[in-house]
Design a protein around this motif. Structure first.
Motif, short mmCIF file in Angstrom:
data_model
loop_
_atom_site.label_atom_id
_atom_site.label_comp_id
_atom_site.label_asym_id
_atom_site.label_seq_id
_atom_site.Cartn_x
_atom_site.Cartn_y
_atom_site.Cartn_z
N VAL A 49 0.85 -1.20 0.00
CA VAL A 49 0.00 0.00 0.00
C VAL A 49 0.89 1.25 0.00
N GLY A 50 2.03 1.13 0.67
CA GLY A 50 3.02 2.21 0.71
C GLY A 50 4.30 1.77 0.03
N PRO A 51 5.24 2.71 -0.14
CA PRO A 51 6.49 2.40 -0.85
C PRO A 51 7.42 1.48 -0.06
N ASN A 52 8.30 0.78 -0.78
CA ASN A 52 9.44 0.10 -0.16
C ASN A 52 10.31 1.20 0.48
N LEU A 53 10.79 0.96 1.69
CA LEU A 53 11.47 2.02 2.44
C LEU A 53 13.00 1.95 2.36
N HIS A 54 13.54 1.08 1.51
CA HIS A 54 14.99 0.99 1.41
C HIS A 54 15.58 2.37 1.03
N GLY A 55 16.57 2.82 1.80
CA GLY A 55 17.25 4.08 1.48
C GLY A 55 16.48 5.34 1.84
N VAL A 56 15.39 5.19 2.60
CA VAL A 56 14.52 6.35 2.82
C VAL A 56 15.17 7.38 3.75
N ILE A 57 16.02 6.93 4.67
CA ILE A 57 16.57 7.88 5.65
C ILE A 57 17.63 8.75 4.98
N GLY A 58 17.43 10.05 5.10
CA GLY A 58 18.30 11.01 4.43
C GLY A 58 17.82 11.38 3.03
N ALA A 59 16.79 10.67 2.54
CA ALA A 59 16.26 10.95 1.20
C ALA A 59 15.14 11.98 1.27
N GLU A 60 14.81 12.55 0.13
CA GLU A 60 13.67 13.45 0.06
C GLU A 60 12.39 12.61 0.08
N ALA A 61 11.38 13.14 0.74
CA ALA A 61 10.10 12.45 0.81
C ALA A 61 9.51 12.26 -0.59
N GLY A 62 8.87 11.12 -0.78
CA GLY A 62 8.15 10.89 -2.03
C GLY A 62 9.03 10.54 -3.21
N THR A 63 10.21 9.99 -2.95
CA THR A 63 11.13 9.70 -4.07
C THR A 63 11.56 8.24 -4.15
N ARG A 64 10.90 7.31 -3.40
CA ARG A 64 11.30 5.91 -3.55
C ARG A 64 10.93 5.45 -4.96
N PRO A 65 11.82 4.72 -5.62
CA PRO A 65 11.51 4.25 -6.97
C PRO A 65 10.40 3.19 -6.93
N ASP A 66 9.74 3.00 -8.03
CA ASP A 66 8.72 1.95 -8.15
C ASP A 66 7.53 2.15 -7.23
N PHE A 67 7.21 3.38 -6.93
CA PHE A 67 5.96 3.63 -6.20
C PHE A 67 5.24 4.79 -6.85
N ALA A 68 4.10 4.49 -7.43
CA ALA A 68 3.39 5.49 -8.23
C ALA A 68 2.26 6.17 -7.47
N ASN A 69 2.06 5.77 -6.23
CA ASN A 69 0.84 6.19 -5.54
C ASN A 69 1.06 7.25 -4.46
N TYR A 70 2.16 8.00 -4.55
CA TYR A 70 2.40 9.07 -3.57
C TYR A 70 1.32 10.15 -3.69
N SER A 71 0.98 10.75 -2.56
CA SER A 71 0.11 11.93 -2.57
C SER A 71 0.91 13.13 -3.05
N ASP A 72 0.22 14.10 -3.65
CA ASP A 72 0.89 15.36 -4.00
C ASP A 72 1.41 16.02 -2.73
N ALA A 73 0.63 15.88 -1.66
CA ALA A 73 1.01 16.52 -0.39
C ALA A 73 2.40 16.07 0.06
N LEU A 74 2.67 14.76 -0.02
CA LEU A 74 3.98 14.28 0.43
C LEU A 74 5.07 14.69 -0.56
#
Ligand code: HEC
Length: 125
Positions: A49-74
């Motif tokens: 339902v949500g993105p794979n979180l690999h590499g998320v720490i230190g990354a910009e929000a809403g930029t995990r690859p292979d996830f098309a369902n981010y909200s505009d808000a995030l």
């Protein structure tokens, strides 16, 4: 109070405060069970339902690859995932990012969030 005793008291108080801040990754791993319906953490893990979180720490929000369902808000939040931002997010996602699609009530306890963040640092790198 005698000076030596006073100094001892201060040292104990300081190390107790530190122990509470430093998260316990083992406890965080158990808390992470609540996230597994929607997230994976390992490299190449599937989005749910949500993105794979690999590499998320230190990354910009809403930029995990292979996830098309981010909200505009995030995507437009301008957040970079630091400890402090993750803490606010896990406390109440919709308060940090109104309009987020992450439907999660939040973790009220400070120690729980510190533990979960300690686990995420290990598991998502
Ligand atoms: C019901 C499903 C669901 C649950 C449960 C859930 N999440 Fe999420 N999560 C999402 C969705 C959907 C998004 C994307 C939100 C958006 O785009 O607004 C997200 C986004 C995130 C992000 C930001 C990702 C990025 O690329 O910026 C993090 C970090 C995160 N979740 C961590 C967690 C953690 C840790 C837990 C467990 C405490 C959790 N989530 C529980 C669905 C969920």
């Amino acid at each position: 109070m005698r000076p030596a005793l006073l100094a001892f008291t201060i040292v104990v108080a300081a190390s107790t405060a530190q122990a509470q801040q430093a998260g316990d990754a083992g406890s965080g791993r158990r808390l992470y069970v609540q996230c597994t319906a929607c997230h994976t953490v390992e490299a190449g893990g599937k989005a749910r339902v949500g993105p794979n979180l690999h590499g998320v720490i230190g990354a910009e929000a809403g930029t995990r690859p292979d996830f098309a369902n981010y909200s505009d808000a995030l995507k437009k939040s301008g957040i970079t995932w630091s400890d402090a931002k993750l803490d606010a997010w896990l406390k109440k996602p919709a308060s940090l990012v109104p309009g987020t699609k992450m439907i999660f009530v939040g973790l009220a306890k400070d120690q729980d969030r510190a533990d979960l963040i300690a686990y995420l640092k290990d598991a998502t790198k």
